[in-house]
Design a protein around this motif. Structure first.
Motif, mmCIF file in Angstrom:
data_model
loop_
_atom_site.group_PDB
_atom_site.id
_atom_site.type_symbol
_atom_site.label_atom_id
_atom_site.label_comp_id
_atom_site.label_asym_id
_atom_site.label_seq_id
_atom_site.Cartn_x
_atom_site.Cartn_y
_atom_site.Cartn_z
ATOM 1 N N SER A 5 64.234 -3.127 -18.396
ATOM 2 C CA SER A 5 63.700 -4.335 -17.765
ATOM 3 C C SER A 5 64.658 -5.505 -17.945
ATOM 4 O O SER A 5 65.024 -5.850 -19.070
ATOM 5 C CB SER A 5 62.338 -4.702 -18.383
ATOM 6 O OG SER A 5 61.390 -3.677 -18.148
ATOM 7 N N HIS A 7 64.752 -9.281 -17.550
ATOM 8 C CA HIS A 7 63.879 -10.446 -17.419
ATOM 9 C C HIS A 7 64.719 -11.656 -17.005
ATOM 10 O O HIS A 7 65.731 -11.966 -17.645
ATOM 11 C CB HIS A 7 63.167 -10.721 -18.740
ATOM 12 C CG HIS A 7 62.253 -9.609 -19.164
ATOM 13 N ND1 HIS A 7 60.912 -9.607 -18.880
ATOM 14 C CD2 HIS A 7 62.500 -8.453 -19.844
ATOM 15 C CE1 HIS A 7 60.354 -8.502 -19.368
ATOM 16 N NE2 HIS A 7 61.310 -7.791 -19.951
ATOM 17 N N VAL A 343 62.259 -8.479 -13.630
ATOM 18 C CA VAL A 343 60.984 -9.143 -13.894
ATOM 19 C C VAL A 343 61.260 -10.640 -13.908
ATOM 20 O O VAL A 343 62.037 -11.135 -14.733
ATOM 21 C CB VAL A 343 60.391 -8.696 -15.250
ATOM 22 C CG1 VAL A 343 59.050 -9.380 -15.474
ATOM 23 C CG2 VAL A 343 60.248 -7.181 -15.302
ATOM 24 N N HIS A 345 60.210 -14.644 -14.245
ATOM 25 C CA HIS A 345 59.299 -15.525 -14.964
ATOM 26 C C HIS A 345 59.499 -16.954 -14.461
ATOM 27 O O HIS A 345 60.621 -17.390 -14.183
ATOM 28 C CB HIS A 345 59.579 -15.472 -16.470
ATOM 29 C CG HIS A 345 59.519 -14.096 -17.050
ATOM 30 N ND1 HIS A 345 58.346 -13.516 -17.493
ATOM 31 C CD2 HIS A 345 60.494 -13.157 -17.244
ATOM 32 C CE1 HIS A 345 58.592 -12.300 -17.954
ATOM 33 N NE2 HIS A 345 59.889 -12.056 -17.811
#
Length: 349
Positions: A5, A7, A343, A345
């Protein structure tokens, strides 16, 4: 999950863009470089984020990238292509309403003949000897170009990440010589040039690596964290080897975690037995040879088996990892593989 992943903190990207913008005066417009898919972090997401914040000028490497950014942004912002009007790009430039930075007399001729009246910019060579028109070429074509409504004149600094390098002042002087007195917006500086100070800012700046958390902007807010899932754990006895070519031999009872990432995902083989992964605040040495899809780490000193380890994060940013690999943060970012689950944010409108 067997996919690593990546981020990406959109709020950090926005904070970095605003920090770049704050370094220049009210007469300078801050654009954004979103080439190479925003250095691997997703140009569509980044461009939309920055457009909402007020960015109106975006820079890509080529027409294909520019068209993808136009599809993400819709009408309004200007999208410049550093490669200019290359052969075969006419339809894409016209359909996506791109602004090619014309680099040669051949490109000027192609653009004027194929897309008369369409917007364009000009790139000048002030000493880097890469893209752009040299002084003699520019003098020959300038009357035609200036009469056709050029949108932007730019050049690019070769050594801006070394503030004391004499090349910076030499290129600045040459840019002034080639462009002073022209009633056209000018742009000389990417991230490094912005940090050189107001003399280098002109009308438009082009921050790139600073947006994504890299040097030479040492005050950048970190943007990425890369977490690699643990696929298997085994105990290795003293004298046993791990990985290809037996490059790691255990000297003690060692617990080895095998993680899902490798050189196919942008983790260079030069990191083999040199890099560090992190379980929270606890370092875990990368041991053995990096392979295409897998790496191994020594987790003997951890109290529990982790679900994942970070190779990029608060303890090791892109430039720190680049130092270990013997490269630069730009290459680390742009090599981050397509297999990573991205991912996002933050980034609320």
């Amino acid at each position: 999950m067997a996919t690593a992943s990546l981020h990406i903190d959109l709020d950090a990207i926005l904070a970095n863009w605003r920090a770049m913008d704050a370094l220049t005066g009210p007469g300078t417009e801050t654009g954004a470089v979103v080439k190479a898919d925003s250095y691997g972090l997703g140009a569509a997401r980044v461009a939309r984020l920055l457009a909402r914040a007020g960015c109106r000028k975006f820079f890509t490497a080529c027409a294909e990238e520019g068209a993808a950014v136009r599809a993400a942004l819709g009408e309004g912002p200007e999208i410049f292509c550093f490669a200019g009007h290359a052969e075969g790009d006419t339809a894409l430039i016209g359909e996506a309403r791109l602004t090619p930075m014309l680099n040669s007399i051949d490109q000027v001729t192609r653009h004027f003949e194929a897309l008369p009246g369409a917007p364009f910019g000009v790139q000048l060579d002030t000493g880097m000897n890469r893209l752009g028109m040299e002084e003699a070429e520019w003098e020959g074509v300038a009357p035609i170009v200036l009469g056709a409504g050029v949108q932007l004149i730019m050049s690019h600094l070769a050594c801006s990440d070394e503030p004391a390098h004499e090349m910076n002042a030499r290129q600045l002087e040459q840019f002034h010589y080639m462009t002073d007195g022209l009633d056209v917006p000018r742009s000389l500086s990417a991230t490094g040039g912005i940090l050189l100070g107001p003399a280098y800012h002109f009308d438009v700046t082009r921050p790139g690596i600073a947006l994504y958390g890299g040097l030479p902007f040492a005050q950048a807010t970190p943007v990425v964290r890369l977490s690699l899932p643990v696929l298997q754990v085994r105990d290795v006895a003293p004298g046993e080897s791990v990985g290809y070519s037996n490059t790691f031999i255990a000297r003690r009872e060692t617990r080895i975690a095998t993680l899902a990432a490798g050189y196919a995902d942008g983790l260079a083989r030069t990191l083999s037995s040199r890099a560090t992964l992190w379980a929270g605040d606890i370092p875990c040495p990368l041991v053995g040879r990096i392979s295409m899809d897998l790496i191994t780490a020594d987790i003997t000193d951890l109290p529990d088996v982790p679900a994942a380890l970070d190779i990029l994060g608060p303890h090791q940013g892109v430039d720190a990892l680049a130092d270990v690999a013997g490269t630069i943060g730009y290459e680390v970012l742009t090599s981050l593989g397509a297999r990573y689950r991205r991912v996002y944010h933050g980034g609320a409108a």
